[in-house]
Design a protein around this motif. Structure first.
Motif, short mmCIF file in Angstrom:
data_model
loop_
_atom_site.label_atom_id
_atom_site.label_comp_id
_atom_site.label_asym_id
_atom_site.label_seq_id
_atom_site.Cartn_x
_atom_site.Cartn_y
_atom_site.Cartn_z
N GLY A 152 56.05 24.78 54.79
CA GLY A 152 57.31 24.18 54.37
C GLY A 152 58.10 25.01 53.38
O GLY A 152 59.23 24.66 53.06
N ALA A 153 57.54 26.09 52.88
CA ALA A 153 58.25 26.90 51.87
C ALA A 153 59.46 27.60 52.49
O ALA A 153 60.48 27.78 51.83
N GLN A 154 59.36 27.98 53.76
CA GLN A 154 60.49 28.66 54.39
C GLN A 154 61.61 27.70 54.76
O GLN A 154 62.72 28.12 55.07
N ASP A 155 61.35 26.40 54.68
CA ASP A 155 62.38 25.41 54.96
C ASP A 155 63.15 25.01 53.72
O ASP A 155 64.13 24.27 53.81
N SER A 156 62.73 25.49 52.55
CA SER A 156 63.44 25.19 51.31
C SER A 156 64.70 26.05 51.22
O SER A 156 64.92 26.97 52.01
N PHE A 157 65.54 25.76 50.24
CA PHE A 157 66.76 26.54 50.05
C PHE A 157 66.43 28.01 49.78
O PHE A 157 67.03 28.91 50.37
N LEU A 158 65.46 28.25 48.90
CA LEU A 158 65.06 29.62 48.59
C LEU A 158 64.50 30.32 49.82
O LEU A 158 64.81 31.48 50.08
N GLY A 159 63.69 29.61 50.60
CA GLY A 159 63.11 30.19 51.80
C GLY A 159 64.15 30.59 52.82
O GLY A 159 64.08 31.65 53.42
N ARG A 160 65.15 29.72 53.00
CA ARG A 160 66.22 30.03 53.96
C ARG A 160 67.07 31.20 53.47
O ARG A 160 67.48 32.06 54.25
N ILE B 86 58.42 38.46 48.58
CA ILE B 86 58.62 37.01 48.49
C ILE B 86 58.67 36.39 49.87
O ILE B 86 58.08 35.32 50.12
N TYR B 87 59.35 37.05 50.80
CA TYR B 87 59.42 36.57 52.18
C TYR B 87 58.01 36.45 52.79
O TYR B 87 57.70 35.46 53.45
N ALA B 88 57.20 37.46 52.55
CA ALA B 88 55.83 37.42 53.08
C ALA B 88 55.03 36.31 52.43
O ALA B 88 54.27 35.61 53.11
N LEU B 89 55.17 36.13 51.13
CA LEU B 89 54.42 35.09 50.43
C LEU B 89 54.85 33.69 50.85
O LEU B 89 54.03 32.77 50.91
N LEU B 90 56.13 33.51 51.15
CA LEU B 90 56.62 32.20 51.58
C LEU B 90 56.00 31.77 52.90
O LEU B 90 55.89 30.57 53.18
N SER B 91 55.58 32.73 53.70
CA SER B 91 54.98 32.37 54.99
C SER B 91 53.58 31.79 54.81
O SER B 91 53.05 31.19 55.74
N TRP B 92 52.98 31.94 53.66
CA TRP B 92 51.64 31.41 53.42
C TRP B 92 51.65 29.93 53.07
O TRP B 92 50.63 29.26 53.18
N PHE B 93 52.78 29.42 52.62
CA PHE B 93 52.85 28.03 52.17
C PHE B 93 53.64 27.20 53.17
O PHE B 93 54.79 27.52 53.49
#
Length: 90
Positions: free
Chosen positions: A32-40, A23-30
């Protein structure tokens, strides 16, 4: 019997953490996804472990293989721990 339950819990924990790494790797593809609550939240759980592999410089171009190497090392360590525990009780 308790040893088998402990081994089962270790395997489930490794599976869940491996899923978090994916999931961490996939969040890097989108963007702003790492700035969401789930991403953090995922980043706080995964980055301390993945920082162990930063020194290896596992990048090819813009692609980092830290997550893949981290999953492989995690699964190898889990398998080794299982073998050690099983050899001690058997």
């Amino acid at each position: 019997m308790a040893i088998l339950q402990i081994l089962f819990l270790i395997d489930k924990g490794v599976q869940i953490y491996s899923g978090l790494l994916v999931i961490y790797a996939l969040l890097s593809w989108f963007p702003g996804a790492q700035d969401s609550f789930l991403g953090r939240l995922v980043a706080r759980l995964c980055e301390p472990y993945l920082s162990l592999f930063d020194r290896l410089n596992l990048n090819i171009g813009m692609v980092s293989f830290n997550v893949m190497i981290g999953i492989i090392v995690l699964n190898l360590a889990s398998g080794g721990l299982n073998m050690i525990i099983l050899s001690l009780i058997g």
